[in-house]
Design a protein around this motif. Structure first.
Motif, short mmCIF file in Angstrom:
data_model
loop_
_atom_site.label_atom_id
_atom_site.label_comp_id
_atom_site.label_asym_id
_atom_site.label_seq_id
_atom_site.Cartn_x
_atom_site.Cartn_y
_atom_site.Cartn_z
N MET A 34 0.86 -1.18 0.00
CA MET A 34 0.00 0.00 0.00
C MET A 34 0.90 1.23 0.00
N CYS A 35 0.55 2.18 -0.83
CA CYS A 35 1.23 3.47 -0.86
C CYS A 35 0.30 4.47 -0.15
N GLN A 36 0.84 5.21 0.88
CA GLN A 36 -0.02 6.08 1.70
C GLN A 36 0.56 7.50 1.76
N VAL A 37 -0.34 8.51 1.67
CA VAL A 37 0.05 9.92 1.81
C VAL A 37 -0.70 10.47 3.05
N ASN A 38 0.08 10.99 3.99
CA ASN A 38 -0.52 11.45 5.25
C ASN A 38 -1.09 12.87 5.10
N THR A 39 -2.17 12.94 4.48
CA THR A 39 -2.89 14.21 4.35
C THR A 39 -4.17 14.09 5.15
N ASP A 40 -4.94 15.19 5.15
CA ASP A 40 -6.21 15.16 5.88
C ASP A 40 -7.34 15.39 4.89
N PRO A 41 -8.08 14.44 4.48
CA PRO A 41 -7.96 13.03 4.94
C PRO A 41 -6.80 12.31 4.27
N MET A 42 -6.40 11.12 4.79
CA MET A 42 -5.28 10.34 4.28
C MET A 42 -5.64 9.75 2.91
N LYS A 43 -4.65 9.73 2.07
CA LYS A 43 -4.83 9.11 0.76
C LYS A 43 -3.90 7.90 0.65
N SER A 44 -4.41 6.86 0.04
CA SER A 44 -3.59 5.62 -0.11
C SER A 44 -3.99 4.89 -1.40
#
Length: 310
Positions: free
Chosen positions: A1-11
């Protein structure tokens, strides 16, 4: 899984699938087998790989398999079960595993079927004349391979070359799988060679034999059957040519030469007719000149007869 810690989180998710080419499990696969004829046989083949391999059986020589009463080229599945196996099933079988991932793999299993000897004789009665060379034939089937030999009527084993002068006998054997072709050649047949001969086949499971009888037949005639041609002479014994031989003709025709008894001159060509028939003065073989002389003689005779009577 590739995850980006944004609000909300994107993966984002990804899936990895590992394919494995097929491989045969040796410990769970049948090896070479030797079985008795009419028994039941089961061959098994196990394989691994991903995706799950597809397994099938076929003969190495490409021939069809007699399977459950049907003749098929391929049997699907890990198990090959043959009921009441026969010598026709004997051969090498291939277990082939494939799953779309190269390379495909195979395992060779040799299947041998044991049975006692059996034989067949093409000609149980042979004929030969004295001085001829003759050959006796015998066909056998056996597995394990049989010991084959020939014997005489008295039971003596025949060995190639057991003749005082040269080789009297020549025994030849040719193998083709479980089939064996036997041939016994007897050279310069004599009176003592006529009689019965036996071909014998034996292996560890039993033995069998067959008898061939050699009889004497008349030798072909060496004398000529053509009759001597007729030697026809002139029908006029008092003529000049009475001792002269005519030209020879085939034996089924007789030649006569028509000649003048007074002058010895020929009148036309010789006539040809079947033997025993009376020549016809009107036949094409008599020349017109000879016919004229004959008619003239008859006419003169008819004129002289009245004068003689007076």
């Amino acid at each position: 899984m590739c995850q980006v810690n944004t609000d909300p989180m994107k993966s984002r998710q990804g899936y990895v699938q590992v394919v494995v080419p097929p491989s045969i499990i040796t410990k769970e696969t049948s090896t070479d087998m030797v079985v008795r004829e009419a028994s039941n046989v089961t061959l098994t083949c196990k394989a691994t790989g991903y995706p799950e391999p597809y397994v099938m059986w076929r003969r190495e020589d490409g021939k069809n398999i007699n399977y459950n009463g049907e003749s098929v080229n391929v049997v699907d599945g890990e198990v090959l079960h043959i009921v009441k196996i026969s010598r026709l099933h004997m051969g090498a079988y291939l277990c082939i595993a494939s799953n779309g991932v190269p390379p495909s793999v195979s395992k060779r299993v040799s299947l041998r079927v044991q049975f006692p000897p059996m034989l067949s004789i093409p000609n149980q009665l042979e004929g030969a004349y004295i001085g001829q060379d003759v050959t006796l034939e015998c066909h056998t089937e056996a597995y394990p391979n049989s010991i084959n030999y020939w014997t005489t009527e008295r039971g003596d084993m025949i060995v190639s070359g057991n003749s005082v002068s040269g080789e009297k006998y020549e025994a030849i054997s040719t193998d083709s799988g479980y089939n064996k072709y036997m041939m016994l050649k007897i050279r310069n047949v004599s009176l003592k060679d006529f009689g019965s001969y036996k071909c014998v086949a034996q292996n560890s499971l039993g033995g069998t034999d067959g008898v061939i009888k050699l009889d004497e037949i008349p030798a072909p005639s060496t004398t000529s059957t053509t009759q001597s041609p007729y030697h026809a002479t002139s029908p006029h014994k008092n003529g000049r040519n009475s001792n002269k031989k005519s030209r020879q003709r085939p034996f089924d025709y007789e030649v006569e030469e028509w000649r003048n008894p007074d002058y010895g001159r020929d009148y036309g060509p010789a006539s040809m007719r079947p033997p025993g028939e009376v020549p016809d003065v009107q036949s094409p073989g008599v020349s017109h000149r000879a016919q004229f002389v004959l008619h003239l003689s008859l006419s003169l005779l008819s004129l002289l007869l009245p004068a003689i009577r007076r």
